[in-house]
Design a protein around this motif. Structure first.
Motif, PDB file in Angstrom:
ATOM      1  N   THR A 159       0.843  -1.209   0.000  1.00 45.52           N
ATOM      2  CA  THR A 159       0.000   0.000   0.000  1.00 45.52           C
ATOM      3  C   THR A 159       0.875   1.255   0.000  1.00 45.52           C
ATOM      4  O   THR A 159       0.520   2.283  -0.568  1.00 45.52           O
ATOM      5  N   CYS A 160       2.031   1.141   0.643  1.00 48.17           N
ATOM      6  CA  CYS A 160       2.955   2.293   0.706  1.00 48.17           C
ATOM      7  C   CYS A 160       3.733   2.462  -0.604  1.00 48.17           C
ATOM      8  O   CYS A 160       4.545   3.390  -0.730  1.00 48.17           O
ATOM      9  N   GLY A 161       3.534   1.548  -1.539  1.00 49.22           N
ATOM     10  CA  GLY A 161       4.122   1.734  -2.870  1.00 49.22           C
ATOM     11  C   GLY A 161       5.509   1.142  -3.043  1.00 49.22           C
ATOM     12  O   GLY A 161       6.225   1.539  -3.972  1.00 49.22           O
ATOM     13  N   VAL A 162       5.900   0.217  -2.183  1.00 47.40           N
ATOM     14  CA  VAL A 162       7.225  -0.398  -2.345  1.00 47.40           C
ATOM     15  C   VAL A 162       7.098  -1.825  -2.882  1.00 47.40           C
ATOM     16  O   VAL A 162       6.088  -2.493  -2.676  1.00 47.40           O
ATOM     17  N   GLU A 163       8.166  -2.249  -3.567  1.00 50.26           N
ATOM     18  CA  GLU A 163       8.270  -3.656  -3.968  1.00 50.26           C
ATOM     19  C   GLU A 163       8.637  -4.469  -2.740  1.00 50.26           C
ATOM     20  O   GLU A 163       9.433  -4.004  -1.924  1.00 50.26           O
ATOM     21  N   VAL A 164       8.086  -5.667  -2.634  1.00 52.56           N
ATOM     22  CA  VAL A 164       8.411  -6.492  -1.461  1.00 52.56           C
ATOM     23  C   VAL A 164       9.017  -7.810  -1.930  1.00 52.56           C
ATOM     24  O   VAL A 164       8.367  -8.576  -2.647  1.00 52.56           O
ATOM     25  N   THR A 165      10.265  -8.054  -1.553  1.00 52.42           N
ATOM     26  CA  THR A 165      10.892  -9.350  -1.813  1.00 52.42           C
ATOM     27  C   THR A 165      10.651 -10.217  -0.578  1.00 52.42           C
ATOM     28  O   THR A 165      11.055  -9.846   0.528  1.00 52.42           O
ATOM     29  N   VAL A 166       9.971 -11.336  -0.789  1.00 55.51           N
ATOM     30  CA  VAL A 166       9.636 -12.196   0.352  1.00 55.51           C
ATOM     31  C   VAL A 166      10.558 -13.411   0.341  1.00 55.51           C
ATOM     32  O   VAL A 166      10.481 -14.249  -0.559  1.00 55.51           O
ATOM     33  N   LEU A 167      11.436 -13.506   1.331  1.00 47.34           N
ATOM     34  CA  LEU A 167      12.344 -14.646   1.426  1.00 47.34           C
ATOM     35  C   LEU A 167      11.639 -15.779   2.170  1.00 47.34           C
ATOM     36  O   LEU A 167      10.842 -15.530   3.080  1.00 47.34           O
ATOM     37  N   PRO A 168      11.945 -17.022   1.788  1.00 48.79           N
ATOM     38  CA  PRO A 168      11.284 -18.138   2.477  1.00 48.79           C
ATOM     39  C   PRO A 168      11.813 -18.322   3.896  1.00 48.79           C
ATOM     40  O   PRO A 168      12.903 -17.857   4.228  1.00 48.79           O
ATOM     41  N   ASN A 169      11.017 -19.035   4.699  1.00 45.45           N
ATOM     42  CA  ASN A 169      11.426 -19.308   6.077  1.00 45.45           C
ATOM     43  C   ASN A 169      12.689 -20.174   6.124  1.00 45.45           C
ATOM     44  O   ASN A 169      12.999 -20.896   5.177  1.00 45.45           O
ATOM     45  N   HIS A 170      13.394 -20.069   7.236  1.00 44.36           N
ATOM     46  CA  HIS A 170      14.579 -20.905   7.449  1.00 44.36           C
ATOM     47  C   HIS A 170      14.489 -21.465   8.870  1.00 44.36           C
ATOM     48  O   HIS A 170      14.642 -20.722   9.841  1.00 44.36           O
ATOM     49  N   GLU A 171      14.252 -22.771   8.969  1.00 40.52           N
ATOM     50  CA  GLU A 171      13.950 -23.358  10.277  1.00 40.52           C
ATOM     51  C   GLU A 171      15.126 -23.315  11.250  1.00 40.52           C
ATOM     52  O   GLU A 171      14.936 -23.380  12.455  1.00 40.52           O
ATOM     53  N   ASP A 172      16.347 -23.212  10.744  1.00 42.34           N
ATOM     54  CA  ASP A 172      17.502 -23.170  11.662  1.00 42.34           C
ATOM     55  C   ASP A 172      17.604 -21.843  12.414  1.00 42.34           C
ATOM     56  O   ASP A 172      18.350 -21.742  13.378  1.00 42.34           O
ATOM     57  N   PHE A 173      16.853 -20.867  11.934  1.00 42.70           N
ATOM     58  CA  PHE A 173      16.968 -19.524  12.529  1.00 42.70           C
ATOM     59  C   PHE A 173      15.571 -19.010  12.932  1.00 42.70           C
ATOM     60  O   PHE A 173      14.898 -18.325  12.157  1.00 42.70           O
ATOM     61  N   PRO A 174      15.159 -19.318  14.167  1.00 39.26           N
ATOM     62  CA  PRO A 174      13.808 -18.954  14.620  1.00 39.26           C
ATOM     63  C   PRO A 174      13.515 -17.461  14.543  1.00 39.26           C
ATOM     64  O   PRO A 174      12.368 -17.067  14.326  1.00 39.26           O
ATOM     65  N   ASP A 175      14.547 -16.629  14.704  1.00 37.19           N
ATOM     66  CA  ASP A 175      14.332 -15.169  14.734  1.00 37.19           C
ATOM     67  C   ASP A 175      14.570 -14.505  13.388  1.00 37.19           C
ATOM     68  O   ASP A 175      14.601 -13.272  13.307  1.00 37.19           O
ATOM     69  N   SER A 176      14.747 -15.317  12.337  1.00 44.24           N
ATOM     70  CA  SER A 176      15.225 -14.718  11.089  1.00 44.24           C
ATOM     71  C   SER A 176      14.166 -13.892  10.355  1.00 44.24           C
ATOM     72  O   SER A 176      14.489 -13.189   9.398  1.00 44.24           O
ATOM     73  N   THR A 177      12.912 -13.937  10.813  1.00 44.17           N
ATOM     74  CA  THR A 177      11.910 -13.040  10.229  1.00 44.17           C
ATOM     75  C   THR A 177      12.227 -11.571  10.590  1.00 44.17           C
ATOM     76  O   THR A 177      11.781 -10.652   9.916  1.00 44.17           O
ATOM     77  N   PHE A 178      13.054 -11.365  11.625  1.00 38.27           N
ATOM     78  CA  PHE A 178      13.431 -10.006  12.043  1.00 38.27           C
ATOM     79  C   PHE A 178      14.642  -9.547  11.224  1.00 38.27           C
ATOM     80  O   PHE A 178      15.738  -9.315  11.745  1.00 38.27           O
ATOM     81  N   VAL A 179      14.425  -9.447   9.917  1.00 35.91           N
ATOM     82  CA  VAL A 179      15.520  -9.210   8.965  1.00 35.91           C
ATOM     83  C   VAL A 179      16.290  -7.911   9.189  1.00 35.91           C
ATOM     84  O   VAL A 179      17.441  -7.793   8.775  1.00 35.91           O
ATOM     85  N   GLU A 180      15.641  -6.952   9.823  1.00 39.77           N
ATOM     86  CA  GLU A 180      16.298  -5.648  10.004  1.00 39.77           C
ATOM     87  C   GLU A 180      17.659  -5.776  10.678  1.00 39.77           C
ATOM     88  O   GLU A 180      18.561  -4.964  10.438  1.00 39.77           O
ATOM     89  N   ASP A 181      17.808  -6.798  11.526  1.00 39.95           N
ATOM     90  CA  ASP A 181      19.043  -6.879  12.311  1.00 39.95           C
ATOM     91  C   ASP A 181      20.251  -7.319  11.492  1.00 39.95           C
ATOM     92  O   ASP A 181      21.379  -7.229  11.966  1.00 39.95           O
TER      93      ASP A 181
END
Ligand code: CIR
Length: 253
Positions: A44-66
């Motif tokens: 809605t904000c007008g940006v392209e979104v690249t969605v990476l698949p989940n990675h089970e070895d890294f439970p916190d990896s959805t917090f990509v900003e870090d």
């Protein structure tokens, strides 16, 4: 203006992610729904979104900003301070390489989480936290100064990450909570002050014409709207259980 964002779907291991909160375990199905809504809001904000698949070895990896600090001119791959998260950078590196030619790295013994880095126009604030140490912050400061940005290192007292307690909305306006309300480093900005009971709302993201804020914090929302910012509210309950906020779920550039 941001054009591109990177997000990563939470995996089944997400429910075992790191936390300091006592809000209980996240419910995966709900987290996935909230993550979808987050992607829709970015669109809605007008940006392209690249969605990476989940990675089970890294439970916190959805917090990509870090995993990185991104500017229009260059990228810095971070060196996340939590041992269970450090390997997340190896998956992120090729994605960042596909967008950037000029890439720097934070190297051990320096550690740095992207959540501790706040950009306000051409000035970066680098938080020293449980995750970002002085060595890591000084490495980033050198890189930023080499690239003609200003950088100030800020010692955190209580907040988990710098951006847990402060966000930049544009027009020299910041949203601040707790220890940042009267912090001398931020006194030259116009402040939207978040009351203690709404502290979680201090982590929000300005994406082009909108500010995305967590749902359920009416006083902060009203102050933003009165200051002229258009808001989109998102339910963040499941990410909050793992100390995650809106900024943590994407890299924006
Ligand atoms: C962690 O402890 O690393 C995750 N559970 C939360 C990370 C939040 N990231 C952020 O504020 N940038």
């Amino acid at each position: 203006m941001f054009k591109t964002t990177i997000v990563k779907t939470p995996g089944e291991s997400f429910i075992h992610g790191l936390t300091t909160s006592d809000l209980g375990s996240p419910i995966l199905e709900k987290a996935l729904e909230q993550h979808k809504a987050y992607i829709d809001a970015l669109k809605t904000c007008g940006v392209e979104v690249t969605v990476l698949p989940n990675h089970e070895d890294f439970p916190d990896s959805t917090f990509v900003e870090d995993t990185a600090v991104l500017t229009p001119e260059f990228a810095v791959i971070s060196n996340p301070g939590a041992p269970s998260r450090n390997g997340e950078i190896f998956e992120m590196e090729p994605i960042i390489k596909s967008h950037y030619e000029n890439i720097y790295y934070i190297k051990s013994p320096g550690t740095l989480d992207g959540g501790d880095i706040l950009q306000i126009d051409n000035h970066f604030y680098l938080g020293l936290s449980e995750r970002t140490n002085l060595e890591g912050a000084e490495q980033l400061k050198q890189i930023l100064e080499l690239e003609h940005y200003q950088a100030t290192i800020v010692q955190l007292e209580k907040f988990f990450h710098l951006k847990t307690g402060i966000s930049y909305l544009g027009n020299r306006t910041i949203v601040v909570a707790g220890e940042f309300i009267d912090h001398p480093d931020f006194n030259s900005y116009t402040k939207i002050i978040v009351p203690p009971e709404e502290e979680y709302a201090a982590n929000c993201i300005r994406v082009n014409d909108y500010v995305i804020i967590p749902a359920g914090f009416p006083q902060t929302k009203q102050k933003m709207n009165e200051a002229g910012f258009r808001t989109i509210e998102l339910d963040m309950s499941e990410f909050r259980k793992l100390d995650g906020g809106l900024s943590c779920l994407s890299l924006r550039f």
